[in-house]
Design an enzyme around this catalytic site. Structure first.
Site: not given
Ligand code: CMP
Length: 157
Positions: A50, A116, A113, A92, A86, A103, A58
Site C-alpha cells: 500500500y 483487492h 470491501n 472501492t 476490476r 463488493r 485512511f
C-alpha cells in the site's frame, strides 16, 4: 491480450467464509489460477503493498485491516485480466458498487470491501512480485485454454 493480475481476498472474506464463492466468480469468467496461497500479511509487506496510499488519512486503518487476519493471495491469468477482474470486483466503496459485482453483492463497507485487485499493468507486476516468488506461479497450458478462447489464429480470441 493475456495478462496476470494480483487479487487479495482480505481478512473479512476469509473470516466470513466467502473465499470459495469469490474464487468461483473469477473461475466462472474463465480466469485461470496461476498462484494461490493463504498468508498472514506482515506490517512490512502491507506497507510495501500500500505504498501509494502512505500519508492518506485512511492509511493506518488500511494497514491495520490487511494485517488483522489471514488473506488469500491469488494470481489470476486471462485475456484483459486486469480490467476484467476490476469489473467483477466492483468499485472501492462497496455501498456504491454495482449489483452483480463481488463488493456490490457481499459488502457495504468502504474498508471491509473483501477484495483487492491490481489497477494497471505496472501495479500488477509490482504487486505480484511483492506476494509471489517466480517459482510459486505456474504457467497455464495452451490445452487448458482450448474452450475458453478461440486459439485457431494464434493469440486467444
Ligand atoms: P484496495 O483496492 O485494497 O486499495 C486501497 C484501499 O484503500 C481500498 O481497497 C479501500 O479499502 C481503501 N480506501 C480507499 N479509499 C478509502 C477511503 N476514502 N476511506 C477508507 N478506505 C479507503
Amino acid at each position: 491480450m493475456m495478462q496476470r493480475t494480483l487479487v487479495l481476498l482480505k481478512p473479512d472474506a476469509v473470516e466470513r467464509a466467502l473465499v470459495g464463492r469469490i474464487l468461483a466468480r473469477f473461475e466462472a469468467k474463465g480466469l485461470r489460477l496461476a498462484g494461490l496461497k493463504l498468508i498472514q500479511v506482515t506490517p512490512a509487506l502491507a506497507e510495501r503493498h500500500y505504498a501509494a496510499h502512505r500519508g492518506k488519512p485512511f492509511y493506518a486503518g488500511l494497514i491495520r485491516f490487511i494485517t488483522s487476519g489471514p488473506v488469500v493471495a491469488v494470481c489470476l491469468e486471462g485475456r484483459k485480466a486486469i480490467e476484467s477482474v476490476r469489473r467483477i470486483t466492483g468499485s472501492t466503496d462497496a455501498a456504491e458498487a454495482a449489483a452483480g459485482s463481488i463488493r456490490g453483492d457481499f459488502s457495504s463497507s468502504n474498508r471491509f470491501n473483501l477484495v483487492h485487485a491490481s489497477d494497471s499493468p505496472e501495479s500488477a507486476a509490482q504487486e505480484l512480485a511483492n506476494f509471489f516468488a517466480p517459482g510459486e506461479l505456474v504457467d497455464t497450458s495452451r490445452e487448458s485454454l482450448r474452450w475458453l478462447y478461440d486459439l485457431s489464429e494464434g493469440d486467444p480470441l
